[in-house]
Design a protein around this motif. Structure first.
Motif, PDB file in Angstrom:
ATOM      1  N   SER A  23       0.831  -1.213   0.000  1.00 34.02           N
ATOM      2  CA  SER A  23       0.000   0.000   0.000  1.00 34.02           C
ATOM      3  C   SER A  23       0.861   1.257   0.000  1.00 34.02           C
ATOM      4  O   SER A  23       0.572   2.232   0.662  1.00 34.02           O
ATOM      5  N   VAL A 216      -9.590  -4.735   4.041  1.00 36.85           N
ATOM      6  CA  VAL A 216      -9.207  -3.435   3.510  1.00 36.85           C
ATOM      7  C   VAL A 216      -7.961  -2.943   4.237  1.00 36.85           C
ATOM      8  O   VAL A 216      -7.828  -3.096   5.451  1.00 36.85           O
ATOM      9  N   HIS A 218      -6.533  -0.055   5.369  1.00 40.67           N
ATOM     10  CA  HIS A 218      -6.439   0.805   6.551  1.00 40.67           C
ATOM     11  C   HIS A 218      -7.256   0.284   7.726  1.00 40.67           C
ATOM     12  O   HIS A 218      -7.246   0.898   8.789  1.00 40.67           O
ATOM     13  N   PRO A 225      -6.168   5.981   6.631  1.00 34.25           N
ATOM     14  CA  PRO A 225      -5.493   5.931   5.327  1.00 34.25           C
ATOM     15  C   PRO A 225      -4.181   6.701   5.375  1.00 34.25           C
ATOM     16  O   PRO A 225      -4.018   7.659   6.132  1.00 34.25           O
ATOM     17  N   ASN A 251     -10.707   7.930  -0.133  1.00 39.07           N
ATOM     18  CA  ASN A 251     -10.085   7.203   0.980  1.00 39.07           C
ATOM     19  C   ASN A 251     -10.280   7.921   2.316  1.00 39.07           C
ATOM     20  O   ASN A 251     -10.549   7.276   3.336  1.00 39.07           O
ATOM     21  N   ASP A 295     -16.241   1.210   4.401  1.00 42.21           N
ATOM     22  CA  ASP A 295     -14.791   1.015   4.542  1.00 42.21           C
ATOM     23  C   ASP A 295     -14.088   1.063   3.193  1.00 42.21           C
ATOM     24  O   ASP A 295     -12.933   0.632   3.075  1.00 42.21           O
ATOM     25  N   SER A 297     -11.911   1.499   0.088  1.00 44.82           N
ATOM     26  CA  SER A 297     -10.530   1.955  -0.067  1.00 44.82           C
ATOM     27  C   SER A 297     -10.179   1.927  -1.545  1.00 44.82           C
ATOM     28  O   SER A 297     -10.461   0.945  -2.238  1.00 44.82           O
TER      29      SER A 297
END
Length: 372
Positions: A23, A216, A218, A225, A251, A295, A297
């Motif tokens: 990420s 997800v 984060h 995020p 995000n 949620d 992302s």
């Protein structure tokens, strides 16, 4: 678009990628391209190894599309697609040229009068490291043959798609594509939810179920995020601008930031007939996707752009979104199912703000994931 490119002596091409596993957001690498212009109509861009019939890369993308899918020159895929081509679709991966040929024959039999109208080609790269295109087009045709959804309906359809291609020496090496499949299903006269559930059952029986991603990013460790990295460029960077906008709105859920990035009356065209103007409708659109997937992302996978500050910038972004269907909204009662989907956005930036956006993602595949 082609004339703009011939008249430009120099353009910066930028690329950005996201490491899905870590990420980590990576800012674009800059590559300069030198263009030439010839009043006799000779090649306007260096395209070493490409067919001499095409003057530049935009001409190549439009021309190859026309040869194969409108002139029914299916065998041209042997000339333009690598034997080991990788196709990324909303439903999963396809490997090899023969798989592309099979899918092309099937689609042409389904819509024998299909026309593909090119709306935009945004591109980057060079003929040494590879050229990258993001081609927005409209499919139109009459359903006179079987489709994966059933027998011919005789219905006329019109829907959008965006195809990103990585090309080298006259060959498509890798392709990412998404179609507005939900619009197609509805125009065929089918019920989208019932059709999605029927196809899920068929895929379950044939062991062709979709592969769904895990948690997800984060949410792991309850982390927020990541912040978007600060730009190192002193000049206006259109890719950094679009990347920061998408990251902050989707995000970080900072919908109020839309006024910092979009013109007040900007124009939006999206999947499943979504079409509107202005910031108020944009915030309603964003909420319609965020409420079912709180949620959600978004990972930004690739950028390229053309243009300059005087004429405006056109930016192509390929992205993937991930989330969990835990909220009420346009998709009905929550199912708790995870979703992961690839999408594409084309933005036009004028006078430092976004004047228009064209977004495509396969909402029918999204329904299949929700009801899986």
């Amino acid at each position: 678009m082609a004339d703009d490119k011939r008249n430009s002596e120099r353009r910066e091409i930028s690329k950005s990628s996201v490491d899905d596993e870590k990420s980590r957001i990576t800012l674009p690498k800059k590559i300069d391209i030198q263009f030439t212009q010839d009043a006799r109509g000779e090649r306007a861009q260096s395209m070493k190894g490409f067919s001499p019939r095409y003057q530049d890369f935009v001409d190549y993308i439009i021309g190859v599309t026309h040869e194969i899918w409108e002139e029914h020159g299916v065998g041209k895929l042997y000339d333009y697609y690598a034997n080991t081509v990788i196709m990324h679709t909303a439903s999963g991966l396809k490997f090899g040229r023969e798989a592309v040929i099979a899918a092309t024959l099937e689609s042409q039999a389904s819509f024998p009068d299909r026309r593909l109208f090119g709306e935009e080609v945004i591109w980057g790269g060079n003929d040494v490291d590879g050229l990258y295109s993001s081609h927005r087009l409209r499919h139109e045709g009459t359903n006179r043959g079987w489709t994966p959804y059933g027998p011919p309906t005789g219905k006329r359809v019109s829907y959008r798609a965006i195809a990103d291609c990585f090309c080298l020496r006259n060959m498509v090496i890798e392709e990412w594509i998404s179609r507005d499949e939900l619009t197609l299903v509805m125009q065929l006269g089918l019920d989208p939810v019932r059709t999605a559930k029927e196809m899920i059952a068929k895929e379950k029986d044939s062991d062709l179920q979709l592969s769904i991603a895990g948690d997800v990013d984060h949410r792991l460790g309850q982390l927020p995020p990541q912040p978007w990295p600060e730009s190192e460029s002193e000049r206006f960077d259109p890719e950094d601008y679009i990347g920061r906008m998408m990251h902050e709105i989707w995000n970080w859920k900072l919908l109020n930031k839309a006024r910092d990035y979009y013109h007040e009356n900007f124009v939006f065209e999206g999947p499943s007939g979504r079409s509107f103007k202005g910031l108020g409708d944009f915030q309603s659109y964003a909420l319609s996707l965020l409420a079912p997937f709180p949620d959600l992302s978004m990972q930004l996978d690739h950028f390229c752009h053309v243009g300059d500050e005087r004429a405006g910038f056109r930016v192509a972004t390929r992205w993937s979104m991930q989330g969990t269907h835990t909220g009420f909204g346009v998709y009905g009662e929550p199912t708790g199912n995870p979703i992961r989907l690839m999408g594409f956005s084309h933005h036009v930036i004028q006078e430092g703000r976004i004047a228009s956006e064209n977004t495509v993602f396969d909402e029918f595949v999204l329904l299949k994931q929700i009801f899986a």
